[in-house]
Design an enzyme around this catalytic site. Structure first.
Site, PDB file in Angstrom:
ATOM      1  N   ILE A  63       0.909  -1.316  -0.019  1.00 18.24           N
ATOM      2  CA  ILE A  63       0.031   0.078  -0.132  1.00 18.24           C
ATOM      3  C   ILE A  63       0.772   1.372  -0.031  1.00 18.24           C
ATOM      4  O   ILE A  63       0.841   1.892   0.941  1.00 18.24           O
ATOM      5  CB  ILE A  63      -1.010   0.038   1.476  1.00 18.24           C
ATOM      6  CG1 ILE A  63      -0.223  -0.276   2.486  1.00 18.24           C
ATOM      7  CG2 ILE A  63      -2.318  -0.938   1.093  1.00 18.24           C
ATOM      8  CD1 ILE A  63      -1.184   0.125   3.774  1.00 18.24           C
ATOM      9  N   PRO A  64       1.825   1.213  -1.049  1.00 16.20           N
ATOM     10  CA  PRO A  64       2.449   2.787  -1.307  1.00 16.20           C
ATOM     11  C   PRO A  64       1.288   3.968  -1.048  1.00 16.20           C
ATOM     12  O   PRO A  64       0.069   3.725  -1.587  1.00 16.20           O
ATOM     13  CB  PRO A  64       2.944   2.624  -2.731  1.00 16.20           C
ATOM     14  CG  PRO A  64       2.231   1.736  -3.226  1.00 16.20           C
ATOM     15  CD  PRO A  64       1.722   0.819  -2.427  1.00 16.20           C
ATOM     16  N   HIS A  65       1.623   4.944  -0.278  1.00 14.72           N
ATOM     17  CA  HIS A  65       0.702   6.041  -0.150  1.00 14.72           C
ATOM     18  C   HIS A  65       1.650   7.317   0.288  1.00 14.72           C
ATOM     19  O   HIS A  65       2.381   7.230   0.667  1.00 14.72           O
ATOM     20  CB  HIS A  65      -0.276   5.783   0.715  1.00 14.72           C
ATOM     21  CG  HIS A  65       0.160   5.349   1.986  1.00 14.72           C
ATOM     22  ND1 HIS A  65       0.435   4.207   2.598  1.00 14.72           N
ATOM     23  CD2 HIS A  65      -0.007   6.173   3.244  1.00 14.72           C
ATOM     24  CE1 HIS A  65       1.037   4.271   3.722  1.00 14.72           C
ATOM     25  NE2 HIS A  65       0.706   5.503   4.299  1.00 14.72           N
ATOM     26  N   ALA A  66       0.651   8.486  -0.120  1.00 18.92           N
ATOM     27  CA  ALA A  66       1.158   9.716   0.584  1.00 18.92           C
ATOM     28  C   ALA A  66       0.118  10.812   0.527  1.00 18.92           C
ATOM     29  O   ALA A  66      -0.774  10.434  -0.061  1.00 18.92           O
ATOM     30  CB  ALA A  66       2.402  10.288  -0.152  1.00 18.92           C
ATOM     31  N   ILE A 100      -2.584   4.929  -3.026  1.00 18.89           N
ATOM     32  CA  ILE A 100      -3.308   5.665  -2.171  1.00 18.89           C
ATOM     33  C   ILE A 100      -2.872   7.189  -2.245  1.00 18.89           C
ATOM     34  O   ILE A 100      -1.772   7.517  -1.983  1.00 18.89           O
ATOM     35  CB  ILE A 100      -3.855   5.283  -0.739  1.00 18.89           C
ATOM     36  CG1 ILE A 100      -4.083   3.745  -0.876  1.00 18.89           C
ATOM     37  CG2 ILE A 100      -4.787   6.213  -0.119  1.00 18.89           C
ATOM     38  CD1 ILE A 100      -4.291   3.211   0.849  1.00 18.89           C
TER      39      ILE A 100
END
Lengths: 149, 497
Positions: A63-66, A100
């Site tokens: 779940i890479p996200h920023a 995300i």
């Protein structure tokens, strides 16, 4: 506010050797859909978050996200990888990848849709459906229905 | 088993809620009741005090500091990384059950009878140190912006002599008595003087706020008292913002140590209000006054003597040295030594003093300007907070308010300070080489009309700004290309598997 995801942000046959290229492919979809205005900035923000701690989780998900000023509205790009991509989870690489994107200045109401997405991600039945659905439209519909309801 | 839990993660959009859901599911499956406070981006519904009071055990699944953790004082607490709660929520609840069993019995169970609760370091020490510093910086930035802009506006309204009109002194051959009392400012110095004074008061809070909220980042609300007091002492002993960072870290560490000491339940209620503030303020205050204050004032005296002995040396070398000093601590004691040296030179009369003054002023303008430029050239190297500070830094730099660079330096001192020192040294040396001169002790770009050789003086500032900007981008890019460190958590998990 547009829906969290549409079929243009679903990649069922994700071709990527590592997490950087996987994130790049998915971020491009967000940019094409107008959800990300500045790719370079967004990728830098995702990388910065990855550096704090890897986002791979057991059970084959990444779940890479920023939160980023380059994001216009809460959005999700979803990728399914046959060859799997390593996101640093203890039990091996991930076949389901959720990129995300949250706007930097989003208020609490903006963020509830992402909170509800995150809560769905720990349910095995939800993940199994995402593994088996055949078309991007079905995937987008399922996700929007689950996070809305 | 009645459980209260807090989940929190660096971004606050994913792990926080996944962990909450996983813990809730696991509790349902095991027949426990649980309430989870998600400290994430989607707002935060606080656990009701009576819910906490009724709970048997507390689960903290967090990769960043849990806010207001003193609410859980006296309860058995299980702490895990947020990813552990997601991957194995049932095991976390089992840990909570055994922790409850061991703490509930009148005779503490022998250590070996209960599975040890692994304290999971949530992130590497470097990451946590940066988080603590950023906490302090993010609370300090509004003070820098408000105070700095007020001072700049006061120069625009009342001219370069406003500092003398308020504090007294000689400017351009005119003697100013200064305001006799704070209420007389308006009559002696006008509205510009009033704004100057307000800005100065905002600036006087920079170091205490920085120190207080570094300690807050480390030890939550209980860190605030020793942190602010330590910061005020740092100002008092002329230890500047570097002293403030030391005070903040010292205060946070002291409170954490105190909270590790087991106390009887009778006293635990008094801990956050009386015991912890009293002990931590005493410890931090004594250390700052007796241990840290003396070396700093010693170094100060040495530097002053050395500088006075050096004034005969090569003028360009002197300009470079003063530049290094102006940038080293941005308004702190070393900066003030260089500045005082220049003002003293100015007061002694003659063109030599005016040249030194021009070099010092130019060098002091460079750090905020160089960093403001860097946030525009390479946005991705800076956090959102830093980019906003960059916008204010243009005006602060142009007004010779070196403090505008502090937010950047406090967040990343080892890369930022050397970079801006390099830029200021170039500017100081060039200003001396060009024989630029200034009869005004302050005012930056607003007094440019008074300066000798002012086009070359601006050229010197531009050159130093470019050098500082290039250095800071190079050093920060270096960090980005280093390989991602293996998170401590996954190592521990492997070790436990």
């Amino acid at each position: 506010m547009p829906e969290l995801i549409d079929e243009s942000m679903v990649v069922l046959d994700l071709q990527a050797q590592d997490k950087d290229s996987a994130v790049h492919v998915l971020a491009e979809r967000l940019a094409l859909a107008g959800r990300v205005t500045d790719m370079e900035q967004f990728l830098a923000d995702v990388r910065a978050r990855e550096q704090v701690m890897a986002t791979g989780l057991e059970g084959g998900i990444g779940i890479p996200h920023a939160r980023s000023s380059a994001v216009t509205s809460p959005s999700l790009a979803f990728g399914r990888s046959r060859s799997r991509v390593d996101f640093g989870a203890g039990d091996g690489p991930a076949d389901l990848i959720f990129l995300i994107a949250a706007p930097a200045d989003g208020g609490a109401e903006h963020m509830t849709i992402l909170a509800s997405l995150a809560r769905r991600l720990v349910h095995g039945s939800f993940l199994e459906s995402l593994r088996s659905l055949a078309s991007p439209t079905e995937v987008a519909e399922l996700i929007n229905r689950e996070v809305g309801g | 088993m009645r459980i209260v839990a807090v989940t929190s993660c660096p971004t606050g959009i994913a792990h926080t809620y996944m962990a909450a859901e996983a813990l809730e599911e696991a509790a349902r499956a095991a027949g426990d009741t649980i309430e989870v406070e998600t400290q994430g981006a989607a707002g935060m519904t606080k656990l009701a005090p009576e819910t906490i009071a009724a709970a048997d055990v507390v689960v903290l699944a967090a990769d960043v500091e849990v806010r207001e953790r003193e609410r859980f004082g006296g309860k058995p607490i299980v702490e895990v990384a947020v990813s552990t709660a997601i991957n194995s929520a049932a095991a976390v609840l089992e840990e909570a059950r055994s922790k409850l069993a061991s703490s509930g019995s009148a005779e503490p169970a022998p250590r070996s009878a209960t599975p040890p609760v692994t304290p999971v370091a949530a992130a590497g020490f470097g990451t946590r140190l940066r988080q603590w510093l950023m906490t302090g910086v993010s609370y300090m930035i509004p003070f820098v912006a408000a105070g700095g802009i007020l001072i700049a506006v006061s120069f625009i309204i009342a001219g370069p002599q406003v500092a003398m009109a308020v504090n007294g002194g000689v400017f351009h051959g005119v003697h100013y008595a200064g305001a006799s009392s704070i209420t007389a400012i308006y009559h002696t110095a006008g509205i510009g003087g009033v704004l100057f004074e307000i800005g100065g008061i905002a600036f006087s809070m920079l170091v205490p706020i920085l120190a207080g909220f570094i300690a807050y980042g480390m030890a939550d609300r209980q860190g605030l008292v020793p942190g602010v007091i330590g910061g005020l002492i740092a100002v008092d002993v002329h230890a500047g913002f570097l002293g403030g960072i030391i005070a903040g870290l010292l205060a946070g560490a002291t409170v954490r140590l105190i909270l590790k000491v087991p106390v009887p339940r009778v006293i635990s209620g008094m801990m956050p209000i009386v015991v912890v503030p009293l002990i931590s303020a005493t410890v931090v205050g004594v250390l700052m006054l007796l241990v840290i204050g003396n070396p700093v004032s010693f170094v100060m005296t040495e530097i002053t003597n050395w500088l006075n002995g050096l004034s005969g040396a090569n003028a360009i070398g002197l300009g470079a040295l003063l530049g290094l000093m102006m940038a080293f601590d941005m308004g702190g004691p070393v900066n003030k030594v260089a500045y005082t040296f220049a003002v003293a030179g100015l007061a002694s009369g003659g063109i030599g003093g005016q040249k030194v003054m021009a070099a010092v002023m130019a060098a002091g303008m460079v750090p905020p300007l160089a960093l403001a430029l860097a946030t525009v050239v390479r946005r991705s190297l800076f956090s959102d907070a830093e980019r906003k500070a960059g916008e204010a830094a243009w005006l602060l730099g142009a007004s010779f308010i070196t403090e505008g660079a502090i937010p950047f330096a406090a967040a990343d001192p080892l890369r930022v300070i050397p970079s801006i020192m390099a830029g200021s040294a170039v500017t100081g040396a060039l200003s001396m080489a060009f024989s630029a001169s200034s009869p005004a002790p302050h005012g930056g770009i607003w007094v440019v009309g008074l300066l000798g050789h002012w086009p070359l003086w601006i050229l010197a500032i531009a050159a130093g700004t470019l050098v500082g900007c290039a250095c800071v981008i190079a050093l920060k890019s270096l960090r980005r290309s280093t390989p991602t460190p293996v998170p401590v958590v996954s190592l521990l998990e492997v070790a436990n598997a």
